[in-house]
Design a protein around this motif. Structure first.
Motif, PDB file in Angstrom:
ATOM      1  N   SER A 115       0.844  -1.192   0.000  1.00 30.32           N
ATOM      2  CA  SER A 115       0.000   0.000   0.000  1.00 30.32           C
ATOM      3  C   SER A 115       0.881   1.244   0.000  1.00 30.32           C
ATOM      4  O   SER A 115       2.070   1.186   0.311  1.00 30.32           O
ATOM      5  CB  SER A 115      -0.925   0.006   1.219  1.00 30.32           C
ATOM      6  OG  SER A 115      -0.171   0.044   2.414  1.00 30.32           O
ATOM      7  N   LYS A 116       0.300   2.375  -0.359  1.00 27.41           N
ATOM      8  CA  LYS A 116       0.980   3.659  -0.316  1.00 27.41           C
ATOM      9  C   LYS A 116       0.233   4.572   0.642  1.00 27.41           C
ATOM     10  O   LYS A 116      -0.998   4.529   0.701  1.00 27.41           O
ATOM     11  CB  LYS A 116       1.031   4.295  -1.702  1.00 27.41           C
ATOM     12  CG  LYS A 116       1.851   3.526  -2.725  1.00 27.41           C
ATOM     13  CD  LYS A 116       1.847   4.247  -4.069  1.00 27.41           C
ATOM     14  CE  LYS A 116       2.653   3.486  -5.107  1.00 27.41           C
ATOM     15  NZ  LYS A 116       2.618   4.180  -6.434  1.00 27.41           N
ATOM     16  N   LYS A 117       0.971   5.405   1.370  1.00 26.23           N
ATOM     17  CA  LYS A 117       0.353   6.320   2.315  1.00 26.23           C
ATOM     18  C   LYS A 117       0.794   7.751   2.037  1.00 26.23           C
ATOM     19  O   LYS A 117       1.957   7.996   1.691  1.00 26.23           O
ATOM     20  CB  LYS A 117       0.694   5.943   3.762  1.00 26.23           C
ATOM     21  CG  LYS A 117      -0.012   4.694   4.253  1.00 26.23           C
ATOM     22  CD  LYS A 117       0.224   4.464   5.742  1.00 26.23           C
ATOM     23  CE  LYS A 117      -0.540   3.256   6.242  1.00 26.23           C
ATOM     24  NZ  LYS A 117      -0.356   3.025   7.706  1.00 26.23           N
ATOM     25  N   TYR A 118      -0.154   8.675   2.181  1.00 26.61           N
ATOM     26  CA  TYR A 118       0.110  10.098   1.996  1.00 26.61           C
ATOM     27  C   TYR A 118      -0.550  10.872   3.129  1.00 26.61           C
ATOM     28  O   TYR A 118      -1.512  10.407   3.750  1.00 26.61           O
ATOM     29  CB  TYR A 118      -0.456  10.593   0.661  1.00 26.61           C
ATOM     30  CG  TYR A 118       0.141   9.945  -0.570  1.00 26.61           C
ATOM     31  CD1 TYR A 118       1.273  10.482  -1.178  1.00 26.61           C
ATOM     32  CD2 TYR A 118      -0.427   8.800  -1.128  1.00 26.61           C
ATOM     33  CE1 TYR A 118       1.831   9.896  -2.307  1.00 26.61           C
ATOM     34  CE2 TYR A 118       0.119   8.202  -2.259  1.00 26.61           C
ATOM     35  CZ  TYR A 118       1.248   8.762  -2.843  1.00 26.61           C
ATOM     36  OH  TYR A 118       1.790   8.180  -3.955  1.00 26.61           O
ATOM     37  N   LEU A 119      -0.045  12.074   3.369  1.00 25.64           N
ATOM     38  CA  LEU A 119      -0.699  13.018   4.272  1.00 25.64           C
ATOM     39  C   LEU A 119      -1.176  14.209   3.460  1.00 25.64           C
ATOM     40  O   LEU A 119      -0.481  14.663   2.548  1.00 25.64           O
ATOM     41  CB  LEU A 119       0.251  13.491   5.371  1.00 25.64           C
ATOM     42  CG  LEU A 119       0.592  12.512   6.484  1.00 25.64           C
ATOM     43  CD1 LEU A 119       1.553  13.163   7.479  1.00 25.64           C
ATOM     44  CD2 LEU A 119      -0.650  12.028   7.210  1.00 25.64           C
ATOM     45  N   ALA A 120      -2.359  14.713   3.785  1.00 21.89           N
ATOM     46  CA  ALA A 120      -2.907  15.887   3.109  1.00 21.89           C
ATOM     47  C   ALA A 120      -3.216  16.957   4.141  1.00 21.89           C
ATOM     48  O   ALA A 120      -3.745  16.662   5.212  1.00 21.89           O
ATOM     49  CB  ALA A 120      -4.162  15.521   2.323  1.00 21.89           C
ATOM     50  N   LEU A 121      -2.898  18.193   3.800  1.00 15.58           N
ATOM     51  CA  LEU A 121      -3.234  19.325   4.657  1.00 15.58           C
ATOM     52  C   LEU A 121      -4.644  19.826   4.365  1.00 15.58           C
ATOM     53  O   LEU A 121      -5.365  20.235   5.274  1.00 15.58           O
ATOM     54  CB  LEU A 121      -2.220  20.452   4.451  1.00 15.58           C
ATOM     55  CG  LEU A 121      -2.400  21.743   5.250  1.00 15.58           C
ATOM     56  CD1 LEU A 121      -2.480  21.471   6.740  1.00 15.58           C
ATOM     57  CD2 LEU A 121      -1.267  22.720   4.939  1.00 15.58           C
ATOM     58  N   ASN A 122      -5.045  19.796   3.097  1.00 11.46           N
ATOM     59  CA  ASN A 122      -6.380  20.269   2.703  1.00 11.46           C
ATOM     60  C   ASN A 122      -7.357  19.137   2.421  1.00 11.46           C
ATOM     61  O   ASN A 122      -8.359  18.993   3.102  1.00 11.46           O
ATOM     62  CB  ASN A 122      -6.287  21.168   1.466  1.00 11.46           C
ATOM     63  CG  ASN A 122      -5.951  22.598   1.810  1.00 11.46           C
ATOM     64  OD1 ASN A 122      -5.919  22.970   2.981  1.00 11.46           O
ATOM     65  ND2 ASN A 122      -5.708  23.401   0.802  1.00 11.46           N
ATOM     66  N   GLU A 123      -7.068  18.341   1.378  1.00 14.90           N
ATOM     67  CA  GLU A 123      -8.027  17.308   1.005  1.00 14.90           C
ATOM     68  C   GLU A 123      -7.403  16.266   0.090  1.00 14.90           C
ATOM     69  O   GLU A 123      -6.314  16.463  -0.468  1.00 14.90           O
ATOM     70  CB  GLU A 123      -9.252  17.903   0.299  1.00 14.90           C
ATOM     71  CG  GLU A 123      -9.022  18.368  -1.115  1.00 14.90           C
ATOM     72  CD  GLU A 123      -8.530  19.778  -1.237  1.00 14.90           C
ATOM     73  OE1 GLU A 123      -7.587  19.985  -2.039  1.00 14.90           O
ATOM     74  OE2 GLU A 123      -9.049  20.671  -0.558  1.00 14.90           O
ATOM     75  N   VAL A 154     -12.462  14.081   0.344  1.00 15.39           N
ATOM     76  CA  VAL A 154     -12.409  14.082   1.810  1.00 15.39           C
ATOM     77  C   VAL A 154     -11.466  15.198   2.244  1.00 15.39           C
ATOM     78  O   VAL A 154     -10.330  15.274   1.772  1.00 15.39           O
ATOM     79  CB  VAL A 154     -11.934  12.727   2.357  1.00 15.39           C
ATOM     80  CG1 VAL A 154     -11.884  12.764   3.890  1.00 15.39           C
ATOM     81  CG2 VAL A 154     -12.851  11.597   1.883  1.00 15.39           C
ATOM     82  N   SER A 155     -11.949  16.053   3.140  1.00 11.64           N
ATOM     83  CA  SER A 155     -11.165  17.232   3.527  1.00 11.64           C
ATOM     84  C   SER A 155     -10.929  17.288   5.028  1.00 11.64           C
ATOM     85  O   SER A 155     -11.659  16.689   5.825  1.00 11.64           O
ATOM     86  CB  SER A 155     -11.884  18.515   3.090  1.00 11.64           C
ATOM     87  OG  SER A 155     -13.105  18.665   3.786  1.00 11.64           O
ATOM     88  N   ILE A 221      -4.037  14.872  -4.154  1.00  8.71           N
ATOM     89  CA  ILE A 221      -3.614  15.049  -2.754  1.00  8.71           C
ATOM     90  C   ILE A 221      -3.195  16.507  -2.630  1.00  8.71           C
ATOM     91  O   ILE A 221      -2.136  16.901  -3.122  1.00  8.71           O
ATOM     92  CB  ILE A 221      -2.450  14.114  -2.380  1.00  8.71           C
ATOM     93  CG1 ILE A 221      -2.824  12.650  -2.593  1.00  8.71           C
ATOM     94  CG2 ILE A 221      -2.026  14.367  -0.926  1.00  8.71           C
ATOM     95  CD1 ILE A 221      -3.833  12.106  -1.614  1.00  8.71           C
ATOM     96  N   ASP A 222      -4.039  17.318  -2.006  1.00  6.52           N
ATOM     97  CA  ASP A 222      -3.835  18.769  -2.018  1.00  6.52           C
ATOM     98  C   ASP A 222      -3.698  19.239  -3.462  1.00  6.52           C
ATOM     99  O   ASP A 222      -4.594  19.007  -4.262  1.00  6.52           O
ATOM    100  CB  ASP A 222      -2.628  19.157  -1.144  1.00  6.52           C
ATOM    101  CG  ASP A 222      -2.902  18.949   0.343  1.00  6.52           C
ATOM    102  OD1 ASP A 222      -4.084  19.002   0.732  1.00  6.52           O
ATOM    103  OD2 ASP A 222      -1.948  18.722   1.104  1.00  6.52           O
ATOM    104  N   HIS A 223      -2.581  19.848  -3.834  1.00  5.54           N
ATOM    105  CA  HIS A 223      -2.439  20.377  -5.184  1.00  5.54           C
ATOM    106  C   HIS A 223      -1.696  19.423  -6.114  1.00  5.54           C
ATOM    107  O   HIS A 223      -1.435  19.763  -7.271  1.00  5.54           O
ATOM    108  CB  HIS A 223      -1.711  21.729  -5.138  1.00  5.54           C
ATOM    109  CG  HIS A 223      -0.357  21.671  -4.482  1.00  5.54           C
ATOM    110  ND1 HIS A 223      -0.160  21.113  -3.244  1.00  5.54           N
ATOM    111  CD2 HIS A 223       0.862  22.094  -4.902  1.00  5.54           C
ATOM    112  CE1 HIS A 223       1.123  21.208  -2.922  1.00  5.54           C
ATOM    113  NE2 HIS A 223       1.765  21.787  -3.911  1.00  5.54           N
TER     114      HIS A 223
END
Length: 264
Positions: A115-123, A154-155, A221-223
């Protein structure tokens, strides 16, 4: 104190960033991109988003400060003509910070066990590139609905003033520790039904999207935009990590909202 200065490429931001660096050096601050204690962005919210993703692996040790070279943004507390006051606050630093929630996104693929994981600040937003997107939406492992439409977004609370708001979502204060699910152009008729309203998901719950196999998807993922092949499912929840902003002077959230959408 080790400080990184990140700016966009507009002439005004480059000028302000250069002036800021010179004054920081004169006050014996160390300017470095490697493991800074504080990241100062010069530009707008987009510049801060870029800096967030650059230092996303250092969130436990870095604090952010935003200097805006245009109108007041949601992540920027300082204006370009307040550089001297900012440096004074840095010299009187007490290491206090204000933290905002982040969104954790886990991607699973039909052709891989990894799997891959990311963090988003906005959405985070997922869309089907070629046709109507079909996804089974689970809330905390319980099937809620089968969605059909252009996509799902999802935001975070701070992201609620960005793409989420344009989708008809509610504006959430950052102290509300929750995420928000919005439908993008859902299909609702006698045959296909989904809720058709924004959903606020509590901090001890999560969203799981089971996607139709074999389709091509576009993930935002964000922008950042990424085309995804063989994407089979996504799990989205509040992250245990949070972004830290230096709290020398923190603009009241609802004042930001008023300034952005109502005030002159």
């Amino acid at each position: 104190m080790k400080i990184a200065v990140v700016m966009n490429d507009s002439p005004k931001s480059l000028k302000v960033g250069k002036e800021l660096k010179q004054k920081l050096i004169q006050e014996d601050f160390e300017i470095t991109k490697d493991r800074p204690n504080v990241v100062i962005t010069v530009g707008g919210d987009g510049t801060l988003l870029n800096a967030f993703h650059t230092y996303v692996d250092q969130l436990d040790t870095v604090r952010f400060i935003g200097v805006h070279t245009g109108h007041l943004g949601f992540y920027t507390d300082w204006r370009d003509y307040e550089i001297d006051q900012l440096i004074k606050s840095l010299k009187e630093d007490t290491s206090k910070s204000v933290t905002y929630p982040l969104l954790e996104v886990e991607l699973n693929y039909s052709d891989s066990e990894k799997s891959k994981k990311y963090l988003a600040l906005n959405e985070a937003t997922v869309k089907n590139l070629d046709k109507t997107m079909v996804a089974e939406v689970y809330i905390k492992n319980e099937l809620f609905e089968t969605f059909r439409g252009d996509g799902l977004s999802v935001s975070t609370p701070t992201g609620s003033t960005a793409y989420s708001k344009s989708l008809g979502g509610a504006v959430l204060h950052p102290r509300v520790n929750a995420i928000q699910l919005n439908e993008v152009a859902s299909i609702n008729n006698r045959v296909y039904r989904s809720l058709g309203s924004p959903m606020i998901i509590a901090n001890d719950e999560w969203i799981h999207l089971d996607l139709k196999r074999g389709d091509s998807y576009q993930l935002h993922i964000d922008h950042f935009v990424m085309n995804q092949e063989n994407l089979s499912s996504m799990t989205l929840k509040l992250s245990e990590k949070r972004i830290q902003f230096a709290s020398y002077r923190h603009t009241h959230f609802w004042r930001r909202v008023n300034d952005a959408f109502i005030g002159e």
